[in-house]
Design an enzyme around this catalytic site. Structure first.
Site, PDB file in Angstrom:
ATOM      1  N   HIS A 100       4.804   0.250   0.246  1.00 23.71           N
ATOM      2  CA  HIS A 100       5.511  -0.488   1.293  1.00 23.71           C
ATOM      3  C   HIS A 100       4.621  -1.598   1.838  1.00 23.71           C
ATOM      4  O   HIS A 100       3.400  -1.592   1.640  1.00 23.71           O
ATOM      5  CB  HIS A 100       6.031   0.430   2.402  1.00 23.71           C
ATOM      6  CG  HIS A 100       4.977   1.263   3.053  1.00 23.71           C
ATOM      7  ND1 HIS A 100       4.443   2.394   2.478  1.00 23.71           N
ATOM      8  CD2 HIS A 100       4.342   1.125   4.245  1.00 23.71           C
ATOM      9  CE1 HIS A 100       3.529   2.919   3.273  1.00 23.71           C
ATOM     10  NE2 HIS A 100       3.446   2.167   4.353  1.00 23.71           N
ATOM     11  N   ASP A 138       0.534   5.136   1.934  1.00 29.29           N
ATOM     12  CA  ASP A 138      -0.276   5.774   2.975  1.00 29.29           C
ATOM     13  C   ASP A 138      -1.124   6.919   2.414  1.00 29.29           C
ATOM     14  O   ASP A 138      -0.640   7.722   1.608  1.00 29.29           O
ATOM     15  CB  ASP A 138       0.628   6.327   4.084  1.00 29.29           C
ATOM     16  CG  ASP A 138       1.448   5.223   4.747  1.00 29.29           C
ATOM     17  OD1 ASP A 138       0.973   4.077   4.799  1.00 29.29           O
ATOM     18  OD2 ASP A 138       2.569   5.522   5.204  1.00 29.29           O
ATOM     19  N   HIS A 169       0.842  -1.197   0.000  1.00 30.68           N
ATOM     20  CA  HIS A 169       0.000   0.000   0.000  1.00 30.68           C
ATOM     21  C   HIS A 169       0.874   1.243   0.000  1.00 30.68           C
ATOM     22  O   HIS A 169       2.096   1.167   0.150  1.00 30.68           O
ATOM     23  CB  HIS A 169      -0.910   0.029   1.232  1.00 30.68           C
ATOM     24  CG  HIS A 169      -0.156   0.184   2.532  1.00 30.68           C
ATOM     25  ND1 HIS A 169       0.555  -0.837   3.108  1.00 30.68           N
ATOM     26  CD2 HIS A 169      -0.012   1.248   3.363  1.00 30.68           C
ATOM     27  CE1 HIS A 169       1.105  -0.422   4.238  1.00 30.68           C
ATOM     28  NE2 HIS A 169       0.777   0.846   4.414  1.00 30.68           N
TER      29      HIS A 169
HETATM   30  C1  SIN Z   1       2.951   1.298   7.692  1.00 27.97           C
HETATM   31  O1  SIN Z   1       2.362   0.677   6.823  1.00 27.97           O
HETATM   32  O2  SIN Z   1       2.900   2.509   7.763  1.00 27.97           O
HETATM   33  C2  SIN Z   1       3.794   0.530   8.706  1.00 27.97           C
HETATM   34  C3  SIN Z   1       4.994  -0.066   8.114  1.00 27.97           C
HETATM   35  C4  SIN Z   1       5.751  -0.901   9.086  1.00 27.97           C
HETATM   36  O3  SIN Z   1       5.328  -1.071  10.225  1.00 27.97           O
HETATM   37  O4  SIN Z   1       6.801  -1.418   8.723  1.00 27.97           O
END
Ligand code: SIN
Length: 290
Positions: free
Chosen positions: A258, A103, A101
């Site tokens: 990410h 953010d 995804h």
């Molecule tokens: C997120 O998706 O913002 C968290 C990423 C993570 O905890 O590594």
């Protein structure tokens, strides 16, 4: 005290760079900011080690980039509303962000970047994957690139954070994700963005929040969206970051995806995340008529 020893080293061929020779708790001059801004634009995500910042120092660093964009669904720390907790306790099974995804793509003006600071990490596991949406777009055929340039897609938070959706139904997400009433109407963004800092064209759809192409049904959209998702997640466009306490990953939400790996059941992982504001995307608008 920082001197002029700041170094930028690529982390992986397509995405990520190390930033070394800087203490983010000490004064940071404009030349250092310029170097870090360029590294973020060039590499999509920048990594730091051994940055044991207080919450105030974390906030001060974030504000050097842009005003803070508080996430309305994540639980904040008890003391600082600007800092979202990304937490998984030993007894919990679900993690936050455990799928590809980017953010805030469900917002009309998506957050530019997220600055994630590791507070407690499991002895093993809990890595985060990143993928370059510039590299993904550039590897598509010219014909598909041209088609996508003319398209827009609908992004939504409803099916993830809404009252009837994913996190709300998970008993063990309780206390970590909330405010289902803060879901806003869906938004429409271009499928291909010209990145404002790098000038690079990037693919801007993601598996978590993009629901369909504008003017297409969800069913009609699935085939092409899944093709793009499989393509964009190809290993050669990605890197994998292993955390230590005090590590920071600062990613550009308009240039990367990410994915937080959930392979550390029985252990605690606690991260502090600050999201910083982005400028509007050209051509974005609220989805009307729904
Ligand atoms: C997120 O998706 O913002 C968290 C990423 C993570 O905890 O590594």
């Amino acid at each position: 005290m920082n001197s002029d020893r700041l170094r930028v080293t690529p982390y992986a061929p397509q995405v990520g760079a190390w930033i070394e020779g800087i203490d983010l708790a000490a004064p940071i001059d404009e030349a250092m900011m310029k170097t870090m801004r360029k590294a973020l634009a060039d590499h999509g995500v920048i990594f730091f080690r051994d940055q044991h910042l207080s919450p105030e120092q974390h906030i001060a660093f974030a504000r050097r980039w842009a005003p803070i964009d508080i996430n309305r669904f994540f639980k904040a720390t008890d003391t600082h509303p600007e800092i979202a907790e990304v937490r998984k306790e030993p007894g919990q099974k679900t993690n936050i962000g455990g799928g590809w995804h980017t953010d805030h793509s469900y917002d009309l003006e998506p957050a530019m970047g997220s600055i994630l600071l590791a507070r407690e990490v499991p002895p093993m596991g809990g890595d985060t994957l990143f993928a370059s949406m510039g590299a993904a777009f550039e590897a598509l055929s010219p014909g598909l690139q041209e088609t996508l340039r003319g398209m827009r897609a609908v992004h939504s938070s409803r099916h993830v954070f809404g009252a009837q959706a994913g996190y709300a139904k998970l008993a063990d997400a309780d206390g970590r994700i909330g405010n289902p009433d803060k879901v806003l109407p869906d938004v429409v963004h271009p499928v291909v963005l010209r990145h404002p800092d790098s000038g690079r064209e990037v693919l801007y759809v993601n598996p978590a929040f993009t629901t369909r192409f504008d003017g297409w049904t969800e069913r009609e959209s699935q085939g092409l969206l899944q093709t793009l998702y499989q393509h964009a997640a190809r290993p050669e466009f990605t890197c994998r970051f292993t955390w230590q306490e005090g590590s920071i990953a600062f990613w550009d939400n308009r240039a990367t995806w990410h994915y937080a790996l959930n392979d550390y059941h029985g252990e605690r992982r606690l991260m502090h995340r600050i999201t910083v504001r982005g400028s509007g995307l050209e051509g974005s608008h609220w989805l009307s008529g729904e």
